[in-house]
Each structure stands twice: as C-alpha cells, then as structure tokens.
Scaffold this motif. Sequence first.
Motif, PDB file in Angstrom:
ATOM      1  N   ILE A 179       0.830  -1.203   0.000  1.00 16.85           N
ATOM      2  CA  ILE A 179       0.000   0.000   0.000  1.00 16.85           C
ATOM      3  C   ILE A 179       0.863   1.251   0.000  1.00 16.85           C
ATOM      4  N   GLY A 180       1.868   1.281   0.857  1.00 19.86           N
ATOM      5  CA  GLY A 180       2.732   2.453   0.928  1.00 19.86           C
ATOM      6  C   GLY A 180       3.461   2.716  -0.376  1.00 19.86           C
ATOM      7  N   THR A 181       3.940   1.658  -1.009  1.00 17.84           N
ATOM      8  CA  THR A 181       4.674   1.819  -2.263  1.00 17.84           C
ATOM      9  C   THR A 181       3.764   2.294  -3.383  1.00 17.84           C
ATOM     10  N   ASP A 182       2.565   1.720  -3.467  1.00 15.03           N
ATOM     11  CA  ASP A 182       1.607   2.151  -4.486  1.00 15.03           C
ATOM     12  C   ASP A 182       1.250   3.618  -4.292  1.00 15.03           C
ATOM     13  N   LEU A 183       1.034   4.022  -3.042  1.00  9.16           N
ATOM     14  CA  LEU A 183       0.691   5.408  -2.745  1.00  9.16           C
ATOM     15  C   LEU A 183       1.835   6.345  -3.135  1.00  9.16           C
ATOM     16  N   MET A 184       3.053   5.947  -2.840  1.00  8.46           N
ATOM     17  CA  MET A 184       4.211   6.765  -3.213  1.00  8.46           C
ATOM     18  C   MET A 184       4.253   7.012  -4.714  1.00  8.46           C
ATOM     19  N   ILE A 185       4.076   5.960  -5.493  1.00  6.57           N
ATOM     20  CA  ILE A 185       4.138   6.092  -6.952  1.00  6.57           C
ATOM     21  C   ILE A 185       2.988   6.956  -7.462  1.00  6.57           C
ATOM     22  N   LYS A 186       1.802   6.808  -6.890  1.00  5.61           N
ATOM     23  CA  LYS A 186       0.668   7.649  -7.275  1.00  5.61           C
ATOM     24  C   LYS A 186       0.978   9.131  -7.058  1.00  5.61           C
ATOM     25  N   ILE A 187       1.522   9.439  -5.885  1.00  7.90           N
ATOM     26  CA  ILE A 187       1.808  10.832  -5.559  1.00  7.90           C
ATOM     27  C   ILE A 187       2.847  11.405  -6.520  1.00  7.90           C
ATOM     28  N   ILE A 188       3.902  10.649  -6.762  1.00  7.15           N
ATOM     29  CA  ILE A 188       4.963  11.128  -7.651  1.00  7.15           C
ATOM     30  C   ILE A 188       4.440  11.342  -9.067  1.00  7.15           C
ATOM     31  N   ARG A 189       3.597  10.439  -9.556  1.00  4.50           N
ATOM     32  CA  ARG A 189       3.142  10.508 -10.948  1.00  4.50           C
ATOM     33  C   ARG A 189       1.966  11.451 -11.177  1.00  4.50           C
TER      34      ARG A 189
END
Length: 332
Positions: free
Chosen positions: A24-34
């Motif tokens: 979940i944390g990794t998916d959220l990180m990528i969403k925010i960056i993109r």
Amino acid sequence: MTVATNTTKATEKVKVAIIGSGNIGTDLMIKIIRTSQNLEMAAMVGIDADSDGLARAKRLGVATTHQGIDGLINLPEFEDIKIVFDATSAYAHKHHNDVLQKHNKQVIDLTPAAIGPYTVPVVNIEDNLEQGNVNMVTCGGQATIPMVAAISQLSKVHYAEIIASISSKSAGPGTRANIDEFTQTTSRAIEQVGGAVKGKAIIIMNPAEPPMMMRDTVLVLSELPEESGTTEAEIAKSIEAMTEKVQSYVPGYRLKQQVQFERFEKDAPLHIPGYGDFSGLKSSIFLEVEGAAHYLPAYAGNLDIMTSAAQGTAERIAQCKYSTEQSNFVIA
C-alpha cells in the motif's frame, strides 16, 4: 482526480511522508509522484532495509529510513513535512499517531485503527478537513460506503451489509493481521458515514488463479417507496451519480450490472439473523474495482481504492490547510 481551480499561478506543493514500505505504501508513493496536484514525496519510512518499497524510493530520489517512526523524526526532511500517511498496522498506528501529533503533523491513517474520524472522500471529506488525524476506513469501506450513502441521502437505511471479495495475492501481511479490525471498522463506518442504522461487513480472500479483481456486494434495506417518497428509479440514479464521483479518483470503479430491487411487505418480512424481521425495500448493488496498476497488477483494486482515497483526502487537506492561495479543488 477531477480538479477545478481559479488560481493563476501554481501553489507550492506540500511535502508528505509515508510510513510503511509495503504494497500500500509503495503504491501510494508512486501515485503521488506521478499524479499529485498538491503533494510532494519527501520521505518513505519502513523497518526492513531490504524492502522493495524503500529501494524504489531511493531510486526515485526520495529520502528513506528503515528505522521506523524514530528514523523519520531524525531525517533532516522531517521539519518541512506537513502530512504523514500511515500504511502499517492498527497496533503500530496508535504509537505513530502519538508521536506525530506531538510534532503537529497531519496524519492520514490507512490502517483500521480509527483514532480519527472515518473519512470517505465523496461522502464526508468536507466535514473532516480540520481534523489532525483522519481514518480511511478499509478498502471494503471505501468501495461500498458511497453506495450506502447514495441511498441514505434519499431514504432511511435500516440495515446495510457488504461483502468484499479480494484476491488472496493482493492481501499482504498487514491486511491478514487486521481481519477483525477490518470487519469492525467497516461495520461502524457503514453506520457513521454511510447512514445505516445497522451495518455489517464481511471480507473474503479468494485464492483463485488467475487472480480475481476486487468485487463488492452491497445489500441495503431501506423504507418502501411509499414510505420514503423516493422511487426505485431515483435510488438507481443516485447510485449511478455516486459511482461517477468515485470514478473521478478511482477510474476502475464500476457497477457490474443494474441495481436489483426487491420488496418485502409487512405480512411477508425478510428475516435477517442477528437483526430480526425486515419489511421494506432491498437494493442489491454489485461492484468491481480494477486497479490502476501503478505498482501492483490491475486485480489489486482493493489496494488502489485505498491509496486513491488517501491521496484524494490529502490533496483536499493540503489545498485547504496549507495552500497560500484559494482555489476550488474538488473531488467530484
């Protein structure tokens, strides 16, 4: 995410951190960056130095620590961080929140700890903008509570039951460790946010191969049309409108078929174990959630709807609490 704004210049992005370097944390990180309009990744926090989430964060130029909350506080970036997402566990979140509140950080809780108010962006985000800790309920809650709310806006909902079916492969250690919290938190949020008098939640982890997408069944028992003054057609229209609102930040969210209605008259009530006899209108809603595949495969819609809801909540809080300009950022 649908964004409307009247500003003429870009606002400075709000720095955020994520605690939890798992799925979940990794998916959220990528969403925010993109995709983020208002947020900037400042730190990724974990407890496993070899986790894929921390490795990806380093490659993306994000500050990292594998020393948990203590490591986050010691990072030079910590002072400028305004919002912290917690994607760990309900047990760990209690300590994390105590520490972060002392440092006056806005906390967005993706665990079932429910220290702050339950928040479903399309239903009650505007009510919780000033809260220091907001809880994102659960994946099942984010998917189904909007449907319950769509009906409760028109008619009294006596009972609502949701069954969330997810792929076993998309359920990580945190999800598996929090099954009891999932059902309890979701049930309470169905009542407090969805507007049902009584709520019940069930989760099913399906080991099917190939993995199945997230499927949700929502059963809502409300007043008969002649009692509420609301027709079945109006309820169906409200559900369709709410579906479109959720799709603004979760494009893979959809109705699998038309809403099904069934009447139960007083002389032939429906018996529900643990609830009793019910007479009124039963609405059956069938949903599917396909993930955006930012980090995990598309079948992991249960993760995608949580991270999308958390990002949407943070975008709105950042715009309202930390922006130096006023604009009309909306989730709709």
